[in-house]
Design an enzyme around this catalytic site. Structure first.
Site, short mmCIF file in Angstrom:
data_model
loop_
_atom_site.label_atom_id
_atom_site.label_comp_id
_atom_site.label_asym_id
_atom_site.label_seq_id
_atom_site.Cartn_x
_atom_site.Cartn_y
_atom_site.Cartn_z
N GLY A 11 11.66 5.64 -20.86
CA GLY A 11 11.40 6.43 -19.65
C GLY A 11 10.38 6.21 -19.12
N ALA A 12 9.84 4.67 -19.00
CA ALA A 12 8.62 4.16 -18.52
C ALA A 12 8.50 4.58 -16.90
CB ALA A 12 8.52 2.84 -18.76
N ALA A 13 9.72 4.61 -16.30
CA ALA A 13 9.62 4.80 -14.78
C ALA A 13 9.59 6.42 -14.46
CB ALA A 13 10.71 4.20 -14.02
N GLN A 15 8.02 10.73 -14.60
CA GLN A 15 6.78 11.31 -14.11
C GLN A 15 5.58 11.07 -15.45
OE1 GLN A 15 6.22 12.59 -11.44
NE2 GLN A 15 8.09 11.91 -10.96
N ILE A 16 5.96 11.24 -16.70
CA ILE A 16 4.93 10.94 -17.76
C ILE A 16 4.76 9.55 -17.87
CG2 ILE A 16 4.70 11.52 -19.96
CD1 ILE A 16 6.53 13.92 -20.00
N ASN A 105 21.19 14.13 -26.02
CA ASN A 105 20.17 13.66 -26.39
C ASN A 105 20.20 12.91 -27.90
OD1 ASN A 105 17.73 13.56 -24.58
ND2 ASN A 105 18.25 15.63 -24.31
N GLN A 112 18.37 4.84 -30.27
CA GLN A 112 16.95 4.29 -30.45
C GLN A 112 16.42 4.22 -32.09
OE1 GLN A 112 14.39 6.17 -27.38
NE2 GLN A 112 15.88 5.56 -25.83
N ASP A 159 0.62 21.51 -26.65
CA ASP A 159 0.45 22.83 -26.99
C ASP A 159 -0.65 23.21 -27.77
OD1 ASP A 159 3.30 23.38 -26.29
OD2 ASP A 159 3.67 22.03 -28.06
N HIS A 187 8.22 22.56 -30.51
CA HIS A 187 7.50 22.44 -29.10
C HIS A 187 8.69 23.22 -28.25
CE1 HIS A 187 6.03 20.97 -25.34
NE2 HIS A 187 7.04 20.41 -25.21
P1 NDP Z 1 9.45 13.15 -17.38
O1 NDP Z 1 8.66 11.87 -17.59
O2 NDP Z 1 8.61 14.09 -16.63
O3 NDP Z 1 9.78 13.83 -18.74
C1 NDP Z 1 10.15 12.91 -19.84
C2 NDP Z 1 10.51 13.95 -21.13
O4 NDP Z 1 9.45 14.53 -21.75
C3 NDP Z 1 11.49 15.24 -20.55
O5 NDP Z 1 12.55 15.17 -21.68
C4 NDP Z 1 10.50 16.24 -20.65
O6 NDP Z 1 11.15 17.39 -21.10
C5 NDP Z 1 9.56 15.87 -21.95
N1 NDP Z 1 8.12 16.50 -21.91
C6 NDP Z 1 7.90 17.00 -23.21
N2 NDP Z 1 6.75 17.52 -22.93
C7 NDP Z 1 6.72 17.82 -21.79
C8 NDP Z 1 5.80 18.57 -21.13
N3 NDP Z 1 4.77 19.48 -21.66
N4 NDP Z 1 5.99 18.61 -19.86
C9 NDP Z 1 6.95 17.84 -19.08
N5 NDP Z 1 7.93 17.18 -19.96
C10 NDP Z 1 7.77 17.04 -21.10
O7 NDP Z 1 10.79 12.97 -16.70
P2 NDP Z 1 11.35 12.21 -15.92
O8 NDP Z 1 12.76 12.73 -15.56
O9 NDP Z 1 10.32 11.98 -14.55
O10 NDP Z 1 11.62 10.74 -16.34
C11 NDP Z 1 12.43 10.49 -17.56
C12 NDP Z 1 12.58 8.98 -17.31
O11 NDP Z 1 13.39 8.65 -18.55
C13 NDP Z 1 13.70 8.63 -16.21
O12 NDP Z 1 12.96 7.56 -15.67
C14 NDP Z 1 14.83 8.25 -16.80
O13 NDP Z 1 15.33 7.00 -16.23
C15 NDP Z 1 14.23 7.82 -18.31
N6 NDP Z 1 15.25 7.81 -19.46
C16 NDP Z 1 15.34 6.87 -20.23
C17 NDP Z 1 16.14 6.51 -21.30
C18 NDP Z 1 15.81 5.47 -22.17
O14 NDP Z 1 14.82 4.88 -21.93
N7 NDP Z 1 17.10 5.12 -22.82
C19 NDP Z 1 17.00 7.75 -21.59
C20 NDP Z 1 17.00 8.84 -20.67
C21 NDP Z 1 16.14 8.93 -19.55
P3 NDP Z 1 11.89 18.52 -19.96
O15 NDP Z 1 12.96 17.72 -19.36
O16 NDP Z 1 12.06 19.58 -20.87
O17 NDP Z 1 10.64 18.73 -19.08
#
Ligand code: NDP
Length: 327
Positions: A11-13, A15-16, A105, A112, A159, A187
């Site tokens: 999920g490197a692209a 927000q986190i 998921n 993975q 947390d 969590h």
């Molecule tokens: P974020 O980067 O904001 O969040 C990623 C995950 O972290 C979510 O499941 C989120 O949960 C979780 N998370 C855990 N703790 C926290 C916290 N304290 N605050 C916020 N989030 C938290 O999501 P984006 O949608 O911006 O990015 C996800 C990326 O992952 C996308 O680029 C997508 O393409 C990619 N992706 C990649 C996969 C893969 O590599 N195979 C599979 C699926 C997605 P929550 O949803 O509950 O906020």
């Protein structure tokens, strides 16, 4: 300078990822003398955006970055990795029940887990951040029979850090003055942030706060902090989640301070009567790349009830996805 280690981020692209990668690359996670090779996984439609992030990492000219790869295939991204940070997860869509979210998921994390089993370093340390993190971690672990189950963890450090911040604000101390705080369980909003063993400058923290504040403000504030941030910022927490992921891996690799502990979601060994096998957050100490559950803490009735409520939720989550485990 040490030999480079390989760090995978999924999920490197996202927000986190956008906060996390730069912290890893600057040496905040594994030390300023530890070069890293970043191996980034994304789903195919996000690869172009990921390329933009890679360009930005390159443009920082970080001294510690020894290479960057990108892929949409887990077997490529996880090849020989020493650290795997599983951030990408399927977000809850409109009308989606918790069970649907768990199943969506489960598909991602079983693939993975298998890939980690097949191609990662035999000593890989795995941290799951993507929600529902504890159960996603369990699914990956169940699909990796050749790795030690204890190599799979889930993040409750955010947390833990949120609890430190609330307690520090309330008592007028610095978070650095607080030791021995624990987050138990999942969590999720059932987590139990526990100050009954915590100390502030070596003195019992519970003596410095009002019990009403602890039960009616502190615990719900920590439990609901994610929702409060979404309401205020209009987007979910990302930089703080990334920072805590860095903390989790750094502590696991480099250790806890003497006399202190941290909170990590790890496979339960039955300590404190918690169901064996679920990924539950315990107080742990870390040394030489290994963690150990802090034993022998006294648990009062108030704590016991809360520890069991969050345990119950994790048992239900496990039971909802159990049919997807290979064995
Ligand atoms: P974020 O980067 O904001 O969040 C990623 C995950 O972290 C979510 O499941 C989120 O949960 C979780 N998370 C855990 N703790 C926290 C916290 N304290 N605050 C916020 N989030 C938290 O999501 P984006 O949608 O911006 O990015 C996800 C990326 O992952 C996308 O680029 C997508 O393409 C990619 N992706 C990649 C996969 C893969 O590599 N195979 C599979 C699926 C997605 P929550 O949803 O509950 O906020």
């Amino acid at each position: 300078m040490k030999a480079p280690v390989r760090v995978a981020v999924t999920g490197a692209a996202g927000q986190i990822g956008y906060s996390l990668l730069f912290r890893i690359a600057s040496g905040d996670m594994l030390g300023k003398d530890q070069p890293v090779i970043l191996q980034l996984l994304e789903i195919t439609p996000a690869l172009e955006a990921l390329q933009g992030v890679v360009m930005e990492i390159e443009d920082c000219a970080f001294p510690l970055v020894a290479g960057i790869t990108t892929s949409d295939k887990a077997e490529e991204a996880f090849k020989d990795v020493d650290y795997a940070m599983l951030v990408g997860a399927r977000p809850r869509g409109p009308g989606m029940e918790r069970k649907d979210l768990l199943e969506a998921n489960a598909a991602i994390f079983s693939v993975q887990g298998k890939a980690l089993n097949d191609v990662a370093s035999r000593d890989v340390k795995v941290l799951v951040v993507g929600n529902p993190a504890n159960t996603n971690s369990l699914i990956a672990q169940q699909n990796a029979p050749d790795l030690d189950p204890g190599q799979f963890t889930a993040m409750t450090r955010l947390d833990h850090n949120r609890a430190l911040a609330q307690l520090a604000n309330q008592t007028g101390c610095h978070t650095q003055d607080i030791t021995r705080l624990t987050v138990w369980g999942n969590h999720s909003s059932t987590q139990y942030p526990d100050i009954s063993h915590a100390q502030i400058k070596g003195e019992p923290a519970a003596d410095k706060v009002d019990r009403q504040w602890y039960e009616n403000e502190f615990i719900p504030t920590v439990q609901q902090r994610g929702a409060a941030i979404i309401k205020a910022r209009g987007a979910s927490s990302a930089a703080s989640a990334a920072s805590s992921a860095v903390d989790h891996m750094r502590t696991w690799a480099l250790g806890t301070a003497d006399g202190d502990w941290t909170s990590m979601g790890i496979p339960s060994d039955g300590s404190y009567g918690i169901a064996e096998g679920i990924i539950y957050s315990f107080p742990v100490t870390c040394k030489n790349g290994k963690y150990e559950i802090v034993q022998g803490l006294e648990i009062d009735t108030f704590s016991r009830e809360r520890m069991q409520a969050t345990e119950q939720e994790l048992v239900e989550e496990r039971d909802a996805v159990k049919h997807l485990f290979p064995n």
